[in-house]
Write a protein that holds these residues in place. Structure first.
Motif, PDB file in Angstrom:
ATOM      1  N   THR A   1     -12.191  41.759  37.857  1.00  0.00           N
ATOM      2  CA  THR A   1     -12.087  40.426  37.235  1.00  0.00           C
ATOM      3  C   THR A   1     -12.529  39.290  38.157  1.00  0.00           C
ATOM      4  OG1 THR A   1      -9.742  40.645  37.773  1.00  0.00           O
ATOM      5  CG2 THR A   1     -10.345  40.842  35.473  1.00  0.00           C
ATOM      6  N   GLY A   2     -12.201  39.375  39.431  1.00  0.00           N
ATOM      7  CA  GLY A   2     -12.529  38.271  40.349  1.00  0.00           C
ATOM      8  C   GLY A   2     -12.795  38.784  41.748  1.00  0.00           C
ATOM      9  N   LEU A   3     -13.767  39.693  41.829  1.00  0.00           N
ATOM     10  CA  LEU A   3     -14.001  40.431  43.074  1.00  0.00           C
ATOM     11  C   LEU A   3     -14.282  39.518  44.262  1.00  0.00           C
ATOM     12  CD1 LEU A   3     -13.839  43.433  43.582  1.00  0.00           C
ATOM     13  CD2 LEU A   3     -16.323  43.578  43.337  1.00  0.00           C
ATOM     14  N   LYS A   4     -15.078  38.461  44.031  1.00  0.00           N
ATOM     15  CA  LYS A   4     -15.440  37.606  45.173  1.00  0.00           C
ATOM     16  C   LYS A   4     -14.239  36.798  45.683  1.00  0.00           C
ATOM     17  CE  LYS A   4     -17.200  33.488  42.783  1.00  0.00           C
ATOM     18  NZ  LYS A   4     -18.313  32.529  42.710  1.00  0.00           N
ATOM     19  N   HIS A   5     -13.205  36.672  44.841  1.00  0.00           N
ATOM     20  CA  HIS A   5     -11.975  36.004  45.285  1.00  0.00           C
ATOM     21  C   HIS A   5     -10.893  37.016  45.677  1.00  0.00           C
ATOM     22  CE1 HIS A   5     -13.778  32.696  42.772  1.00  0.00           C
ATOM     23  NE2 HIS A   5     -13.560  32.091  43.921  1.00  0.00           N
ATOM     24  N   GLY A   6     -11.281  38.294  45.715  1.00  0.00           N
ATOM     25  CA  GLY A   6     -10.349  39.319  46.160  1.00  0.00           C
ATOM     26  C   GLY A   6      -9.398  39.809  45.085  1.00  0.00           C
TER      27      GLY A   6
ATOM     28  N   TYR B   1      -4.761  39.484  50.430  1.00  0.00           N
ATOM     29  CA  TYR B   1      -4.413  38.317  51.256  1.00  0.00           C
ATOM     30  C   TYR B   1      -5.703  37.557  51.582  1.00  0.00           C
ATOM     31  CZ  TYR B   1      -0.065  40.892  52.579  1.00  0.00           C
ATOM     32  OH  TYR B   1       1.118  41.588  52.592  1.00  0.00           O
ATOM     33  N   ARG B   2      -5.674  36.247  51.408  1.00  0.00           N
ATOM     34  CA  ARG B   2      -6.888  35.476  51.711  1.00  0.00           C
ATOM     35  C   ARG B   2      -6.555  34.050  52.095  1.00  0.00           C
ATOM     36  NH1 ARG B   2      -8.602  32.259  47.198  1.00  0.00           N
ATOM     37  NH2 ARG B   2      -7.609  32.778  45.221  1.00  0.00           N
TER      38      ARG B   2
ATOM     39  N   VAL C   1     -13.974  32.355  50.162  1.00  0.00           N
ATOM     40  CA  VAL C   1     -12.652  32.834  50.535  1.00  0.00           C
ATOM     41  C   VAL C   1     -12.823  33.867  51.636  1.00  0.00           C
ATOM     42  CG1 VAL C   1     -11.698  32.422  48.240  1.00  0.00           C
ATOM     43  CG2 VAL C   1     -12.581  34.684  48.812  1.00  0.00           C
ATOM     44  N   LYS C   2     -11.819  33.946  52.490  1.00  0.00           N
ATOM     45  CA  LYS C   2     -11.870  34.868  53.626  1.00  0.00           C
ATOM     46  C   LYS C   2     -10.626  35.751  53.562  1.00  0.00           C
ATOM     47  CE  LYS C   2     -11.597  34.765  58.650  1.00  0.00           C
ATOM     48  NZ  LYS C   2     -11.339  33.860  59.801  1.00  0.00           N
ATOM     49  N   PHE C   3     -10.827  37.065  53.552  1.00  0.00           N
ATOM     50  CA  PHE C   3      -9.704  37.981  53.546  1.00  0.00           C
ATOM     51  C   PHE C   3      -9.015  37.971  54.909  1.00  0.00           C
ATOM     52  CE2 PHE C   3     -12.358  40.578  50.328  1.00  0.00           C
ATOM     53  CZ  PHE C   3     -11.964  39.724  49.315  1.00  0.00           C
ATOM     54  N   VAL C   4      -7.677  37.985  54.867  1.00  0.00           N
ATOM     55  CA  VAL C   4      -6.893  37.950  56.108  1.00  0.00           C
ATOM     56  C   VAL C   4      -5.881  39.098  56.086  1.00  0.00           C
ATOM     57  CG1 VAL C   4      -7.155  35.463  56.473  1.00  0.00           C
ATOM     58  CG2 VAL C   4      -5.244  36.302  55.096  1.00  0.00           C
ATOM     59  N   SER C   5      -5.278  39.349  57.237  1.00  0.00           N
ATOM     60  CA  SER C   5      -4.334  40.475  57.323  1.00  0.00           C
ATOM     61  C   SER C   5      -2.886  40.022  57.303  1.00  0.00           C
ATOM     62  CB  SER C   5      -4.608  41.273  58.612  1.00  0.00           C
ATOM     63  OG  SER C   5      -4.475  40.423  59.741  1.00  0.00           O
ATOM     64  N   SER C   6      -2.668  38.682  57.223  1.00  0.00           N
ATOM     65  CA  SER C   6      -1.313  38.145  57.328  1.00  0.00           C
ATOM     66  C   SER C   6      -0.844  37.568  55.992  1.00  0.00           C
ATOM     67  CB  SER C   6      -1.292  37.046  58.405  1.00  0.00           C
ATOM     68  OG  SER C   6      -0.199  36.188  58.228  1.00  0.00           O
ATOM     69  N   LEU C   7       0.317  38.007  55.527  1.00  0.00           N
ATOM     70  CA  LEU C   7       0.913  37.445  54.315  1.00  0.00           C
ATOM     71  C   LEU C   7       1.184  35.958  54.486  1.00  0.00           C
ATOM     72  CD1 LEU C   7       2.274  37.674  51.508  1.00  0.00           C
ATOM     73  CD2 LEU C   7       4.379  38.356  52.678  1.00  0.00           C
ATOM     74  N   LYS C   8       1.615  35.559  55.673  1.00  0.00           N
ATOM     75  CA  LYS C   8       1.935  34.149  55.908  1.00  0.00           C
ATOM     76  C   LYS C   8       0.712  33.263  55.706  1.00  0.00           C
ATOM     77  CE  LYS C   8       4.290  30.985  59.050  1.00  0.00           C
ATOM     78  NZ  LYS C   8       5.020  30.843  60.329  1.00  0.00           N
ATOM     79  N   GLU C   9      -0.450  33.728  56.185  1.00  0.00           N
ATOM     80  CA  GLU C   9      -1.686  32.954  55.995  1.00  0.00           C
ATOM     81  C   GLU C   9      -2.010  32.815  54.509  1.00  0.00           C
ATOM     82  OE1 GLU C   9      -5.240  33.309  58.812  1.00  0.00           O
ATOM     83  OE2 GLU C   9      -4.154  35.195  59.171  1.00  0.00           O
ATOM     84  N   ASP C  10      -1.779  33.885  53.755  1.00  0.00           N
ATOM     85  CA  ASP C  10      -2.044  33.844  52.320  1.00  0.00           C
ATOM     86  C   ASP C  10      -1.111  32.856  51.622  1.00  0.00           C
ATOM     87  OD1 ASP C  10      -3.277  35.421  49.820  1.00  0.00           O
ATOM     88  OD2 ASP C  10      -1.149  35.078  49.448  1.00  0.00           O
ATOM     89  N   LEU C  11       0.160  32.914  51.947  1.00  0.00           N
ATOM     90  CA  LEU C  11       1.131  32.019  51.304  1.00  0.00           C
ATOM     91  C   LEU C  11       0.894  30.567  51.706  1.00  0.00           C
ATOM     92  CD1 LEU C  11       4.397  34.160  51.644  1.00  0.00           C
ATOM     93  CD2 LEU C  11       2.945  33.897  49.620  1.00  0.00           C
ATOM     94  N   ALA C  12       0.348  30.347  52.891  1.00  0.00           N
ATOM     95  CA  ALA C  12       0.122  28.981  53.393  1.00  0.00           C
ATOM     96  C   ALA C  12      -0.930  28.220  52.597  1.00  0.00           C
ATOM     97  CB  ALA C  12      -0.284  29.025  54.864  1.00  0.00           C
ATOM     98  N   ARG C  13      -1.794  28.944  51.855  1.00  0.00           N
ATOM     99  CA  ARG C  13      -2.858  28.264  51.094  1.00  0.00           C
ATOM    100  C   ARG C  13      -2.385  27.839  49.708  1.00  0.00           C
ATOM    101  NH1 ARG C  13      -4.736  31.423  46.972  1.00  0.00           N
ATOM    102  NH2 ARG C  13      -4.137  33.611  47.109  1.00  0.00           N
ATOM    103  N   ARG C  14      -1.182  28.226  49.325  1.00  0.00           N
ATOM    104  CA  ARG C  14      -0.717  27.992  47.955  1.00  0.00           C
ATOM    105  C   ARG C  14      -0.253  26.546  47.760  1.00  0.00           C
ATOM    106  NH1 ARG C  14      -0.144  33.092  45.191  1.00  0.00           N
ATOM    107  NH2 ARG C  14      -0.945  34.704  46.607  1.00  0.00           N
ATOM    108  N   ASP C  15      -0.043  26.162  46.481  1.00  0.00           N
ATOM    109  CA  ASP C  15       0.169  24.745  46.179  1.00  0.00           C
ATOM    110  C   ASP C  15       1.559  24.225  46.551  1.00  0.00           C
ATOM    111  OD1 ASP C  15       1.413  26.173  44.133  1.00  0.00           O
ATOM    112  OD2 ASP C  15       0.235  25.292  42.502  1.00  0.00           O
ATOM    113  N   PHE C  16       2.600  24.818  45.965  1.00  0.00           N
ATOM    114  CA  PHE C  16       3.953  24.289  46.149  1.00  0.00           C
ATOM    115  C   PHE C  16       4.864  25.348  46.777  1.00  0.00           C
ATOM    116  CE2 PHE C  16       2.078  22.295  42.330  1.00  0.00           C
ATOM    117  CZ  PHE C  16       1.875  21.037  42.865  1.00  0.00           C
ATOM    118  N   THR C  17       5.856  24.877  47.498  1.00  0.00           N
ATOM    119  CA  THR C  17       6.761  25.797  48.206  1.00  0.00           C
ATOM    120  C   THR C  17       7.421  26.784  47.249  1.00  0.00           C
ATOM    121  OG1 THR C  17       8.597  24.231  48.011  1.00  0.00           O
ATOM    122  CG2 THR C  17       7.244  24.098  50.015  1.00  0.00           C
ATOM    123  N   ILE C  18       7.741  26.315  46.043  1.00  0.00           N
ATOM    124  CA  ILE C  18       8.433  27.184  45.084  1.00  0.00           C
ATOM    125  C   ILE C  18       7.508  28.273  44.535  1.00  0.00           C
ATOM    126  CG2 ILE C  18      10.170  25.464  44.439  1.00  0.00           C
ATOM    127  CD1 ILE C  18       8.504  24.944  41.875  1.00  0.00           C
TER     128      ILE C  18
END
Length: 445
Positions: free
Chosen positions: A65-70, A86-87, A101-118
């Protein structure tokens, strides 16, 4: 905080398959938020350290469905589940989409790109809740905060400004003051967002809690979504039937109707024509003759601007056109049934009720009682199968041709004349009776 989320079996299967093959995997985002709030998630999104190719190898049926976005979609028991690697997002060039988008190995890096804390929390049964940015605290405090600086988040994607207000409406949360200030500063970036995206966020706010539209107004975004609405602000109606200015009347009326999109849109747009039609008599009282017709034209322009579908536009325009019509006698109910049909008339009664509830309460009781009587008359007409349209008339064009009427205009005019007689006197709707009347009409010609 010890959080336990009941994950569906299919989702557990996907997560466990990934973990058992050496990859991290979690449910993430809205499904985590909603589960903690004890709401039923609409979607179960999964994030993983595995790259898309590795995910594809592990499952029997995968849609790209969205291969280039992982992102790939894993099908389990005919249900679709998005699995995203993770990206991090590259530079944003249009206030909406990252260049790469760049694939990363860290969950924290992935969560850091998201919009709101919730929306930046992850969960699996092995590790429990993963919450690097205080999402659980903000859920408990019922507040919308961005992950990191609001300016950075909103410059990346201007739609997030509308999403903040939409989440505030859906969850009945406050918006962090720093977030609000930033929305006001960056409001013009909304022009870079497609009308379709804006419309969908506005719809969700409108359905969830119309009162939150006030935040759009305060942030000066509402004028972009609904061109011309600023003319309603502080517009004094100057009439004893009204206690609110036009904007607040509109909001109260929109809140007063059930949360169905075309009904809420009708109430939002039903009185726009008052701005153009205002007249003031010698006693200093204002009147708004023919404002419904003007409102129809303005509403049509706004709905097309936001690219609503033709069915929604049609429903809203019909209800606005007749929202100020008089319904009282059984005859008036049947004539309205003839114009718009049963379903629209039921909606029109809802529109009229909401309009009354946003006017001066001194006059409300009598008007609301009248609507109850109108509903009773409508029910009686329907249960007794009284004729109010041509298809239920006991005579048709073929019968008139047999009597010597000419095809076309003459038949149309005669049938409409007979229908009007039947609407006034239901007992006339007998074929023999109507044929005798038709014969007299033909003879007198």
């Amino acid at each position: 905080m010890n959080v336990r989320i009941d994950i569906p079996e299919d989702v557990k299967f996907i997560i466990n398959t990934l973990i058992n093959n050496g990859y991290e995997a979690y449910i993430v985002g809205g499904c985590v938020r909603d589960s903690i709030l004890q709401k039923h998630p609409k979607d179960w999104d999964i994030t993983t350290k595995a790259n898309p190719e590795e995910v594809i190898k592990l499952f029997d049926k995968v849609i790209l469905t969205g291969l280039k976005h992982g992102t790939v979609t894993v099908m389990i028991n005919k249900e679709a589940y998005e699995v995203t690697t993770y990206r991090t997002d590259g530079e944003y060039e249009d206030n909406r989409h990252p260049k790469e988008v760049k694939f990363v190995s860290s969950l924290k890096e992935d969560l850091a790109r998201r919009d709101f804390t919730i929306n930046a929390m992850a969960y699996n049964e092995k590790d429990g809740l993963v919450d690097y940015f205080g999402g659980i605290q903000d859920l408990n405090n019922e507040i919308i905060k961005t992950v990191g600086e609001p300016k950075k988040r909103f410059n990346e994607d201007a739609l997030r400004m509308l999403r903040a207000i939409r989440f505030s409406a859906q969850l009945d949360f406050n918006i962090d003051e720093n977030v609000l200030v930033t929305i006001k500063v960056l409001k013009d970036n909304i022009k870079n967002i497609s009308k379709e995206r804006i419309r969908e966020e506005f719809n969700k706010t409108l359905i969830s809690n119309p009162r939150k539209i006030e935040i759009l107004k305060q942030c000066k975004i509402l004028e972009y979504i609904i061109p011309g609405i600023n003319k309603l602000y502080n517009f004094k109606q100057n009439n004893s039937y009204h206690i609110y200015d036009l904007y607040n009347h509109t909001l109260v009326a929109t809140e007063a109707i059930e949360p169905i999109l075309h009904l809420r849109l009708t109430m939002m747009l039903h009185d726009f024509g008052k701005v153009k039609t205002k007249t003031t008599d010698e006693s200093g009282i204002s009147h708004y003759y023919d404002h419904a017709r003007e409102s129809v034209e303005i509403a049509q322009s706004i709905l097309r601007w936001l690219k609503y579908d033709s069915d929604t536009i049609n429903k809203v325009l019909i209800l606005i056109k007749y929202h100020d019509s008089t319904l009282k006698s059984k005859l008036s109910v049947k004539r309205m049934l003839n114009k718009i049909g049963e379903d629209f008339l039921k909606d029109l009664i809802k529109v009229k009720r909401a309009d009354i509830l946003a006017q001066n309460p001194i006059y409300a009781k009598e008007r609301l009682l009248n609507l109850i009587n109108v509903e009773s008359k409508l029910d009686l007409i329907i249960t007794q199968n009284e004729c109010f349209n041509l298809k239920d008339l006991s005579i048709n064009g073929g019968d008139l041709i047999n009597l010597g009427f000419n095809k076309g205009k003459e038949i149309g005019e005669t049938l409409n004349y007979l229908l009007e007689l039947v609407i006034q006197k239901p007992k006339l709707n007998e074929k023999e009776e109507l044929i005798n009347i038709a014969k007299k009409i033909k003879f007198n010609k």
